[in-house]
Enzyme design. Structure first.
Site, mmCIF file in Angstrom:
data_model
loop_
_atom_site.group_PDB
_atom_site.id
_atom_site.type_symbol
_atom_site.label_atom_id
_atom_site.label_comp_id
_atom_site.label_asym_id
_atom_site.label_seq_id
_atom_site.Cartn_x
_atom_site.Cartn_y
_atom_site.Cartn_z
ATOM 1 N N ILE A 258 0.841 -1.197 0.000
ATOM 2 C CA ILE A 258 0.000 0.000 0.000
ATOM 3 C C ILE A 258 0.873 1.244 0.000
ATOM 4 C CG2 ILE A 258 -1.784 1.276 1.205
ATOM 5 C CD1 ILE A 258 -2.382 -1.284 2.779
ATOM 6 N N SER A 259 1.950 1.171 0.750
ATOM 7 C CA SER A 259 2.752 2.379 0.909
ATOM 8 C C SER A 259 4.180 2.019 1.298
ATOM 9 C CB SER A 259 2.107 3.253 1.992
ATOM 10 O OG SER A 259 3.078 3.859 2.802
ATOM 11 N N GLY A 261 6.900 4.133 2.890
ATOM 12 C CA GLY A 261 7.250 5.432 3.441
ATOM 13 C C GLY A 261 8.698 5.458 3.875
ATOM 14 N N LYS A 262 9.032 6.541 4.526
ATOM 15 C CA LYS A 262 10.398 6.708 4.993
ATOM 16 C C LYS A 262 10.674 5.720 6.127
ATOM 17 C CE LYS A 262 11.687 10.536 6.733
ATOM 18 N NZ LYS A 262 11.032 11.651 7.245
ATOM 19 N N SER A 264 8.358 3.093 7.138
ATOM 20 C CA SER A 264 7.677 1.804 7.139
ATOM 21 C C SER A 264 7.216 1.412 5.744
ATOM 22 C CB SER A 264 6.464 1.857 8.066
ATOM 23 O OG SER A 264 5.457 2.641 7.466
ATOM 24 N N VAL A 266 3.918 -0.632 4.173
ATOM 25 C CA VAL A 266 2.620 -1.170 4.585
ATOM 26 C C VAL A 266 2.055 -2.050 3.474
ATOM 27 C CG1 VAL A 266 0.297 -0.603 5.371
ATOM 28 C CG2 VAL A 266 2.206 0.878 6.002
ATOM 29 N N ASP A 405 2.478 13.329 15.334
ATOM 30 C CA ASP A 405 2.677 13.445 13.884
ATOM 31 C C ASP A 405 1.317 13.606 13.221
ATOM 32 O OD1 ASP A 405 3.982 13.587 11.468
ATOM 33 O OD2 ASP A 405 4.237 11.433 11.233
HETATM 34 P P1 ADP Z 1 4.496 5.921 7.848
HETATM 35 O O1 ADP Z 1 5.238 5.969 9.121
HETATM 36 O O2 ADP Z 1 5.281 5.301 6.732
HETATM 37 O O3 ADP Z 1 3.864 7.212 7.480
HETATM 38 P P2 ADP Z 1 1.759 4.993 8.215
HETATM 39 O O4 ADP Z 1 1.303 4.237 9.394
HETATM 40 O O5 ADP Z 1 1.332 6.415 8.113
HETATM 41 O O6 ADP Z 1 3.334 4.840 8.122
HETATM 42 O O7 ADP Z 1 1.285 4.214 6.928
HETATM 43 C C1 ADP Z 1 1.626 4.628 5.638
HETATM 44 C C2 ADP Z 1 0.418 4.615 4.741
HETATM 45 O O8 ADP Z 1 -0.112 3.310 4.666
HETATM 46 C C3 ADP Z 1 -0.707 5.473 5.252
HETATM 47 O O9 ADP Z 1 -0.608 6.783 4.797
HETATM 48 C C4 ADP Z 1 -1.936 4.795 4.705
HETATM 49 O O10 ADP Z 1 -2.181 5.211 3.387
HETATM 50 C C5 ADP Z 1 -1.517 3.343 4.674
HETATM 51 N N1 ADP Z 1 -2.010 2.648 5.861
HETATM 52 C C6 ADP Z 1 -1.361 2.467 7.029
HETATM 53 N N2 ADP Z 1 -2.102 1.766 7.906
HETATM 54 C C7 ADP Z 1 -3.252 1.479 7.270
HETATM 55 C C8 ADP Z 1 -4.443 0.779 7.632
HETATM 56 N N3 ADP Z 1 -4.583 0.210 8.835
HETATM 57 N N4 ADP Z 1 -5.432 0.688 6.726
HETATM 58 C C9 ADP Z 1 -5.302 1.253 5.516
HETATM 59 N N5 ADP Z 1 -4.217 1.914 5.107
HETATM 60 C C10 ADP Z 1 -3.197 2.048 5.966
HETATM 61 MN MN MN Z 2 2.232 8.257 8.058
#
Ligand code: ADP
Ligand code: MN
Length: 516
Positions: A258-259, A261-262, A264, A266, A405
């Site tokens: 899904i993502s 990031g810096k 993590s 996901v 955050d």
């Molecule tokens: P980071 O520390 O990388 O920002 P996040 O927890 O914000 O980690 O997760 C990154 C992205 O993954 C989020 O912006 C969101 O789009 C998606 N995401 C994270 N957790 C969930 C979840 N439980 N359900 C749906 N999307 C999620």
């Molecule tokens: Mn985030």
């Protein structure tokens, strides 16, 4: 001859004198505990085999006994994992062999050639010890797209008069033939043992190219079969963790990323069946957050955790790998607190090392949009604002947390309401910088909604007071922040004097941590 017979024969003959002096002592007839029949028995063979396997694959066995495994799949479910383990074993052996050859070829020559490009396991990943600082925590970021490694190509070997340049055709040809053995194992190069094969550079390069594209092709095929590209983005140990979850039936499939990031990566996954019916309720769709593990990130983030007295005792004793797990642990605890307070947020399913599984916010693999990406009607915008104001107050008062955050990037719009995510860095208000973090959160929220046209939105100072219940009267930002810092100082003194008695950290109701 049976053992008793042997002893009797020894007893009777001249061996007796020898026997009494025998440095190994007299043969003890009673200590022999199993007969030949026993030794030959299949049962014993099986037991021994099992014992050996247990010693060789302790991890696999641990999984078989793990919390997710259900009775019916104990026997077969670990095949895939076994294959993974074997592959890792194989890669290690392969690299060891490579290193031996490298050493043999280079001898004590000052100029050496390197086989590094042919290694299977990344040099920093060769450490098998779980708790040592390894590549994850140091130089190599496994989540970054692969860059080609640029090991300088040495054009010559040998020393003194015996320098052989890479242009020596015969040596080069032989070397090419030897290097051919290093192609992927499934690439059939034939058996050239005993033959003095010399491959020209041109032929060798063509073969190499073919071997690589074959390898990539089979990887692609394999990937399709797995219905998953997810595994590509994580390091082998994390991949194994994810495999275990799928194998155990806890997750049905991991569909994709899904993502990234810096901090993590996901993934989305479909939930599997619940193994421990009473405790683990697995939602139909899950989000798997894999915490990234580069040293740089710690440097940026350790101010959150280092000063958090909940983790203070532990911080100094831990190596970076464990600190990463602590981030995951922190997110789990914080989500649980929020869940208990009824704040819309992902529900924790399970924590495994640096991998946190939670419920997925969204539907059919599509994650709910972030607040920054969604266009809301002015009515919904206003509704969202009041909801967030409410959530911030709840977070502060009921969860004893500051998000730290909070912004339109970490709020999802789903089911007509706002969901809070990403709380690994959240701290208690008494954290030495807790109130500063809260003020920053307030600034983000207030700016977002003021820009978004919500006339009722409080400014950041009003919002700060409304959330914290404090009454800082300064009417400009500089003075306001000075007062915040003075309060923090007071808080810190208080916490230090009262130690952990103030701790609100409750483990009640927290999900179990399965940490091998
Ligand atoms: P980071 O520390 O990388 O920002 P996040 O927890 O914000 O980690 O997760 C990154 C992205 O993954 C989020 O912006 C969101 O789009 C998606 N995401 C994270 N957790 C969930 C979840 N439980 N359900 C749906 N999307 C999620
Ligand atoms: Mn985030």
């Amino acid at each position: 001859m049976d053992p008793v017979g042997v002893a009797a024969a020894l007893d009777a003959g001249p061996g007796r004198a020898w026997q009494s002096k025998c440095p190994w002592g007299a043969p003890n007839t009673t200590s022999i505990s199993c007969s030949l029949a026993d030794v030959m028995s299949e049962q014993l063979a099986k037991e021994l085999q099992l014992e050996e396997e247990n010693a060789a694959f302790p991890e696999v066995v641990a999984v078989a006994e793990g919390p997710f495994i259900t009775g019916e799949n104990v026997d077969t479910s670990s095949d895939l994992m076994l294959a993974q383990m074997l592959q890792m074993e194989f890669d290690r052996e392969y690299d060891a062999q490579l290193r031996r050859e490298e050493r043999k070829i280079n001898g004590d020559s000052k100029v050496s050639i390197s086989f590094e490009n042919y290694r299977k396991v990344h040099p920093y990943d060769s450490d098998s010890s779980e708790d040592e600082v390894d590549w994850q925590d140091t130089r190599h970021d496994p989540y970054r797209a692969d860059k080609p490694t640029t090991t300088p190509r040495r054009g010559f070997i040998g020393k003194g008069k015996d320098i052989t340049t890479k242009h020596d055709e015969v040596v080069c040809g032989r070397k090419n033939t030897a290097r051919m053995e290093n192609f992927a194992p499934e690439f059939q190069v034939g058996d050239g043992i005993g033959m003095d094969l010399k491959l020209s550079n041109q032929v060798f390069n063509a073969l190499k190219q073919h071997a690589y594209s074959e390898e990539r092709r089979s990887a692609r095929l394999h990937e399709k079969k797995e219905h998953s590209t997810a595994e590509k983005a994580v390091d082998p140990k994390t991949r194994l963790l994810l495999y275990k979850m799928v194998n155990a039936g806890m997750l049905e499939t991991i569909t994709g990323c899904i993502s990234t990031g810096k901090e993590s990566v996901v993934f989305h996954a479909y939930g599997g069946k619940s193994a421990t019916e009473d405790k683990l309720k697995i939602p139909p769709e899950c989000a798997i957050k894999v915490f990234k593990t580069t040293l740089n990130e710690f440097k940026n983030r350790d101010k959150y955790i280092k000063d958090d007295y909940r983790f203070k005792d532990r911080f100094s004793k831990l190596n970076p790998r464990k600190i990463i797990r602590m981030w995951a642990e922190k997110e789990m605890h914080n989500l649980t607190r929020m869940q208990n307070a009824g704040i819309p947020c992902p529900q924790v399913v399970i924590l495994k090392k640096h991998v946190l599984v939670m419920s997925f916010i969204g539907q059919e693999q599509v994650p709910a949009p972030k607040l920054k990406d969604v266009t809301l009607s002015s009515e919904d915008m206003k509704k969202a604002y009041y909801q967030i104001l409410n959530m911030m107050q709840q977070l502060y008062k009921e969860c004893n947390l500051v998000h730290a955050d909070l912004s339109e990037y970490n709020m999802l719009w789903h089911d007509g309401k706002v969901w809070l995510i990403d709380v690994s860095q959240s701290v208690e208000p008494t954290h030495p910088h807790g109130l500063e973090f809260l003020f920053r959160d307030c600034r983000n929220v207030s700016q977002f909604f003021q820009k978004g046209g919500v006339a009722e939105a409080l400014n950041e100072r009003e919002l700060f007071n409304a959330v914290s219940g404090l009454n800082i009267t300064a009417d400009n930002e500089v003075d306001f922040q000075a007062e915040i810092e003075a309060l923090e100082k007071m808080n810190e003194d208080h916490v230090q004097n009262h130690g952990k008695k103030l701790s609100m950290l409750s483990t009640d109701g927290d999900p179990p941590i399965y940490d091998e």
